[in-house]
Write a protein that holds these residues in place. Structure first.
Motif, PDB file in Angstrom:
ATOM      1  N   VAL A  36     -10.786  10.346  11.761  1.00  0.00           N
ATOM      2  CA  VAL A  36     -10.495  11.274  10.676  1.00  0.00           C
ATOM      3  C   VAL A  36      -9.131  11.946  10.820  1.00  0.00           C
ATOM      4  O   VAL A  36      -8.551  12.379   9.828  1.00  0.00           O
ATOM      5  CB  VAL A  36     -11.608  12.334  10.571  1.00  0.00           C
ATOM      6  CG1 VAL A  36     -11.484  13.378  11.671  1.00  0.00           C
ATOM      7  CG2 VAL A  36     -11.636  12.979   9.190  1.00  0.00           C
ATOM      8  N   THR A  37      -8.589  12.038  12.039  1.00  0.00           N
ATOM      9  CA  THR A  37      -7.301  12.707  12.233  1.00  0.00           C
ATOM     10  C   THR A  37      -6.186  11.940  11.541  1.00  0.00           C
ATOM     11  O   THR A  37      -5.951  10.769  11.825  1.00  0.00           O
ATOM     12  CB  THR A  37      -6.975  12.849  13.729  1.00  0.00           C
ATOM     13  OG1 THR A  37      -7.987  13.637  14.363  1.00  0.00           O
ATOM     14  CG2 THR A  37      -5.623  13.527  13.929  1.00  0.00           C
ATOM     15  N   GLY A  38      -5.499  12.602  10.637  1.00  0.00           N
ATOM     16  CA  GLY A  38      -4.418  11.966   9.898  1.00  0.00           C
ATOM     17  C   GLY A  38      -4.878  11.083   8.765  1.00  0.00           C
ATOM     18  O   GLY A  38      -4.042  10.561   8.014  1.00  0.00           O
ATOM     19  N   HIS A  39      -6.205  10.905   8.633  1.00  0.00           N
ATOM     20  CA  HIS A  39      -6.758  10.057   7.572  1.00  0.00           C
ATOM     21  C   HIS A  39      -6.046   8.705   7.555  1.00  0.00           C
ATOM     22  O   HIS A  39      -5.980   8.038   8.562  1.00  0.00           O
ATOM     23  CB  HIS A  39      -6.659  10.785   6.224  1.00  0.00           C
ATOM     24  CG  HIS A  39      -7.311  12.132   6.252  1.00  0.00           C
ATOM     25  ND1 HIS A  39      -6.592  13.308   6.200  1.00  0.00           N
ATOM     26  CD2 HIS A  39      -8.606  12.490   6.367  1.00  0.00           C
ATOM     27  CE1 HIS A  39      -7.424  14.335   6.261  1.00  0.00           C
ATOM     28  NE2 HIS A  39      -8.658  13.872   6.373  1.00  0.00           N
ATOM     29  N   VAL A  40      -5.476   8.293   6.409  1.00  0.00           N
ATOM     30  CA  VAL A  40      -4.736   7.026   6.335  1.00  0.00           C
ATOM     31  C   VAL A  40      -3.266   7.283   6.046  1.00  0.00           C
ATOM     32  O   VAL A  40      -2.541   6.393   5.596  1.00  0.00           O
ATOM     33  CB  VAL A  40      -5.333   6.083   5.253  1.00  0.00           C
ATOM     34  CG1 VAL A  40      -6.728   5.648   5.633  1.00  0.00           C
ATOM     35  CG2 VAL A  40      -5.343   6.752   3.885  1.00  0.00           C
ATOM     36  N   SER A  41      -2.807   8.495   6.322  1.00  0.00           N
ATOM     37  CA  SER A  41      -1.433   8.867   5.963  1.00  0.00           C
ATOM     38  C   SER A  41      -0.382   8.008   6.655  1.00  0.00           C
ATOM     39  O   SER A  41       0.665   7.709   6.076  1.00  0.00           O
ATOM     40  CB  SER A  41      -1.192  10.343   6.314  1.00  0.00           C
ATOM     41  OG  SER A  41      -1.412  10.565   7.703  1.00  0.00           O
ATOM     42  N   VAL A  42      -0.645   7.602   7.892  1.00  0.00           N
ATOM     43  CA  VAL A  42       0.346   6.828   8.631  1.00  0.00           C
ATOM     44  C   VAL A  42       0.575   5.455   8.013  1.00  0.00           C
ATOM     45  O   VAL A  42       1.617   4.837   8.220  1.00  0.00           O
ATOM     46  CB  VAL A  42      -0.074   6.690  10.113  1.00  0.00           C
ATOM     47  CG1 VAL A  42      -1.272   5.757  10.256  1.00  0.00           C
ATOM     48  CG2 VAL A  42       1.085   6.214  10.969  1.00  0.00           C
ATOM     49  N   PHE A  43      -0.385   4.966   7.213  1.00  0.00           N
ATOM     50  CA  PHE A  43      -0.244   3.653   6.587  1.00  0.00           C
ATOM     51  C   PHE A  43       0.453   3.718   5.226  1.00  0.00           C
ATOM     52  O   PHE A  43       1.060   2.745   4.795  1.00  0.00           O
ATOM     53  CB  PHE A  43      -1.621   3.009   6.395  1.00  0.00           C
ATOM     54  CG  PHE A  43      -2.395   2.844   7.664  1.00  0.00           C
ATOM     55  CD1 PHE A  43      -1.961   1.993   8.661  1.00  0.00           C
ATOM     56  CD2 PHE A  43      -3.561   3.551   7.865  1.00  0.00           C
ATOM     57  CE1 PHE A  43      -2.680   1.843   9.836  1.00  0.00           C
ATOM     58  CE2 PHE A  43      -4.297   3.409   9.026  1.00  0.00           C
ATOM     59  CZ  PHE A  43      -3.846   2.555  10.021  1.00  0.00           C
ATOM     60  N   VAL A  44       0.339   4.846   4.536  1.00  0.00           N
ATOM     61  CA  VAL A  44       0.810   4.887   3.146  1.00  0.00           C
ATOM     62  C   VAL A  44       1.926   5.886   2.886  1.00  0.00           C
ATOM     63  O   VAL A  44       2.684   5.721   1.935  1.00  0.00           O
ATOM     64  CB  VAL A  44      -0.358   5.195   2.181  1.00  0.00           C
ATOM     65  CG1 VAL A  44      -1.393   4.087   2.235  1.00  0.00           C
ATOM     66  CG2 VAL A  44      -1.015   6.529   2.496  1.00  0.00           C
ATOM     67  N   ALA A  45       2.052   6.925   3.681  1.00  0.00           N
ATOM     68  CA  ALA A  45       2.987   7.978   3.276  1.00  0.00           C
ATOM     69  C   ALA A  45       3.764   8.624   4.411  1.00  0.00           C
ATOM     70  O   ALA A  45       3.762   9.842   4.550  1.00  0.00           O
ATOM     71  CB  ALA A  45       2.227   9.053   2.502  1.00  0.00           C
ATOM     72  N   PRO A  46       4.468   7.855   5.257  1.00  0.00           N
ATOM     73  CA  PRO A  46       5.382   8.490   6.192  1.00  0.00           C
ATOM     74  C   PRO A  46       6.708   8.856   5.518  1.00  0.00           C
ATOM     75  O   PRO A  46       7.624   9.352   6.153  1.00  0.00           O
ATOM     76  CB  PRO A  46       5.588   7.434   7.277  1.00  0.00           C
ATOM     77  CG  PRO A  46       5.294   6.156   6.635  1.00  0.00           C
ATOM     78  CD  PRO A  46       4.344   6.414   5.495  1.00  0.00           C
ATOM     79  N   THR A  47       6.746   8.598   4.195  1.00  0.00           N
ATOM     80  CA  THR A  47       7.965   8.833   3.416  1.00  0.00           C
ATOM     81  C   THR A  47       8.375  10.295   3.403  1.00  0.00           C
ATOM     82  O   THR A  47       9.565  10.622   3.505  1.00  0.00           O
ATOM     83  CB  THR A  47       7.742   8.355   1.964  1.00  0.00           C
ATOM     84  OG1 THR A  47       7.337   6.993   1.981  1.00  0.00           O
ATOM     85  CG2 THR A  47       9.021   8.492   1.151  1.00  0.00           C
TER      86      THR A  47
END
Length: 370
Positions: A36-47
């Motif tokens: 759950v930490t960071g959800h899926v942000s590292v895959f879609v939105a490091p922008t």
């Protein structure tokens, strides 16, 4: 001693307190937090972080910094929690929402029936997230060995110096790691919270910080800054540039990761109205537990109805913005409460005690972001 009730002279009935079953081990705590930490942000939105920092070097530093700040805050939550006091084509939008509702209802049903099974399933879903990150890191290393590191030749080029812009990048770096807080909602079901929760915090956040930072470094090896800043699905673009046949693989892994996050959220967030009801802060209905499965059905159903309403209304992003503000206030209140209790109740028994400096550092960071 079990509570008793006298129903007539000479007749005393023992009343057993109904509680959630302690079925969550240290391994399950680590698994839940990693998922759950960071959800899926590292895959879609490091922008966002790159956009505000302007340079590769500073963005990588902030990925590490944000993780460490969340580690400090998680330790504060831990002490307070266990201290005894109070594809290319666009799919049809309607079809996507209906599919999401089906997944939601399915996992709600599973969470209502058997928590132990849910945590076992979660261990598998957590593995898909770690596997996806590992795949990105390995592909980035292969690209670095084969093609060199032209994109990293000037890591500090374009670094922002405006205080507001740097503050925004700091905000995104800290809250990109959000989600681990749900484990503190499950304290009643953790077998040994005083021992297992601090260990879970250290292990899971250490794993996530390293993998998130290395995954972003892999992105920078394969993609240019402009490509990352213009993309909304960086992981897919990464594999499109590196090896297109792997795009379906990463798509499946990210989808399973998102389902894992949903599963964790149902498991953890449903305990909030349950606990509030038991403390007299919400209707009594939500404190009820299934006597067969020992899970809080009414609280889970409440969360389900609210989630479906958000999904169908299209107000999801508005909700995310409000939750971000709430998260700042919640984090600040937790740290301030912890410091207050350290002052007023210095001798209170604490199964775990976080560093005093940790609390002060975290307070300074939250106030700066606010």
């Amino acid at each position: 001693m079990e509570p008793t009730r006298t129903i007539s002279p000479g007749i005393v009935v023992e009343q057993q307190k109904l509680e959630l079953k302690r079925s969550i081990s240290l391994f399950h705590c680590v698994s839940l937090m990693c998922s759950v930490t960071g959800h899926v942000s590292v895959f879609v939105a490091p922008t966002a972080i790159l956009k505000y920092t302007g340079s590769i070097g500073l963005s990588l530093i902030l990925w590490v910094f944000g993780g460490i700040m969340n580690l400090f805050l998680a330790l504060c939550f831990t002490e307070l929690g266990i201290t005894p006091f109070y594809m290319d084509c666009e799919p049809n939008d309607s079809a996507v929402r209906l599919f999401a509702i089906w997944i939601l209802v399915t996992f709600v049903a599973v969470n209502c029936v058997y928590v132990k099974f849910v945590t076992k399933v979660q261990s598998v879903l957590t593995f898909t997230k770690l596997l996806a990150l590992l795949l990105i890191i390995i592909c980035g290393a292969i690209s670095l060995l084969q093609d060199g590191s032209a994109n990293l030749s000037e890591p500090w080029e374009g670094t922002e110096s405006k205080p507001f812009t740097v503050a925004m990048s700091l905000f995104f770096s800290v809250f990109t790691y959000g989600g681990w807080q749900i484990v503190t909602n499950l304290l009643e079901e953790v077998k040994d919270p005083g021992r297992d929760l601090p260990r879970a915090v250290y292990w899971s956040l250490s794993i996530i910080i390293v993998e998130f930072t290395m995954a972003n470094l892999a992105y920078y090896v394969v993609l240019s800054k402009s490509e990352i800043m213009q993309s909304t699905t960086v992981a897919l673009l990464f594999f499109e540039r590196f090896y297109p046949p792997l795009k379906p693989v990463i798509s499946i892994l990210v989808a399973l990761t998102a389902i894992g996050v949903l599963n964790c959220s149902i498991l953890g967030h449903s305990r909030i109205p349950f606990a509030a009801s038991r403390n007299g802060q919400a209707p009594l209905l939500f404190s009820m537990i299934s006597t067969k499965f020992m899970t809080p059905w009414p609280a889970i159903f409440l969360l389900t109805v609210w989630s479906i309403a958000m999904l169908l209304s299209g107000a999801l992003f508005t909700m995310i913005e409000l939750v971000s503000l709430f998260s700042i206030l919640l984090s600040l209140s937790v740290v301030v409460t912890l410091l207050y209790l350290r002052w007023k109740e210095p001798d209170m028994p604490r199964p775990y005690k976080s560093s005093f400096r940790t609390s002060l550092k975290r307070t300074d960071t939250i106030l700066a972001n606010a």
